[in-house]
Design a protein around this motif. Structure first.
Motif, PDB file in Angstrom:
ATOM      1  N   SER A  41       0.808  -1.219   0.000  1.00  0.00           N
ATOM      2  CA  SER A  41       0.000   0.000   0.000  1.00  0.00           C
ATOM      3  C   SER A  41       0.846   1.275   0.000  1.00  0.00           C
ATOM      4  O   SER A  41       0.389   2.314  -0.446  1.00  0.00           O
ATOM      5  N   TYR A  42       2.077   1.190   0.452  1.00  0.00           N
ATOM      6  CA  TYR A  42       2.946   2.370   0.486  1.00  0.00           C
ATOM      7  C   TYR A  42       3.654   2.630  -0.840  1.00  0.00           C
ATOM      8  O   TYR A  42       4.258   3.681  -1.027  1.00  0.00           O
ATOM      9  N   LEU A  43       3.586   1.690  -1.786  1.00  0.00           N
ATOM     10  CA  LEU A  43       4.271   1.877  -3.067  1.00  0.00           C
ATOM     11  C   LEU A  43       3.523   2.917  -3.898  1.00  0.00           C
ATOM     12  O   LEU A  43       2.353   2.747  -4.225  1.00  0.00           O
ATOM     13  N   ALA A  44       4.209   3.985  -4.229  1.00  0.00           N
ATOM     14  CA  ALA A  44       3.600   5.101  -4.937  1.00  0.00           C
ATOM     15  C   ALA A  44       4.356   5.368  -6.241  1.00  0.00           C
ATOM     16  O   ALA A  44       5.526   5.000  -6.370  1.00  0.00           O
ATOM     17  N   PRO A  45       3.683   5.989  -7.200  1.00  0.00           N
ATOM     18  CA  PRO A  45       4.367   6.326  -8.443  1.00  0.00           C
ATOM     19  C   PRO A  45       5.669   7.086  -8.186  1.00  0.00           C
ATOM     20  O   PRO A  45       5.732   7.965  -7.327  1.00  0.00           O
ATOM     21  N   GLY A  46       6.687   6.670  -8.924  1.00  0.00           N
ATOM     22  CA  GLY A  46       8.002   7.285  -8.789  1.00  0.00           C
ATOM     23  C   GLY A  46       8.958   6.488  -7.922  1.00  0.00           C
ATOM     24  O   GLY A  46      10.176   6.649  -8.036  1.00  0.00           O
ATOM     25  N   MET A  47       8.430   5.634  -7.046  1.00  0.00           N
ATOM     26  CA  MET A  47       9.304   4.831  -6.192  1.00  0.00           C
ATOM     27  C   MET A  47      10.037   3.800  -7.038  1.00  0.00           C
ATOM     28  O   MET A  47       9.534   3.335  -8.051  1.00  0.00           O
ATOM     29  N   ARG A  48      11.226   3.443  -6.581  1.00  0.00           N
ATOM     30  CA  ARG A  48      12.040   2.452  -7.275  1.00  0.00           C
ATOM     31  C   ARG A  48      11.961   1.122  -6.524  1.00  0.00           C
ATOM     32  O   ARG A  48      12.000   1.099  -5.302  1.00  0.00           O
TER      33      ARG A  48
END
Length: 60
Positions: free
Chosen positions: A6-13
């Motif tokens: 749930s914490y994975l957001a656009p832009g994360m690697r």
């Protein structure tokens, strides 16, 4: 959606633990547990977060 994604957001690697040869990808979207990631060696891949736990990559 899985709590671990749930914490994975656009832009994360992120890295796919079962496909290290894909390289470090960038999250494009995270909708309802389906995470779209653009990997340098595999292109755009949609991953089901209930089946695969992507590993975040943090720059030093």
């Amino acid at each position: 959606m899985s709590d671990h994604s749930s914490y994975l957001a656009p832009g994360m690697r992120v890295e796919h633990p079962g496909q290290p040869e894909w390289g470090v990808g960038q999250v494009q979207s995270n909708i309802g547990g389906k995470i779209t990631v653009n990997f340098p060696e595999a292109g755009k891949v949609v991953i089901d977060a209930s089946r695969v736990m992507l590993m975040p990559v943090f720059d030093p």
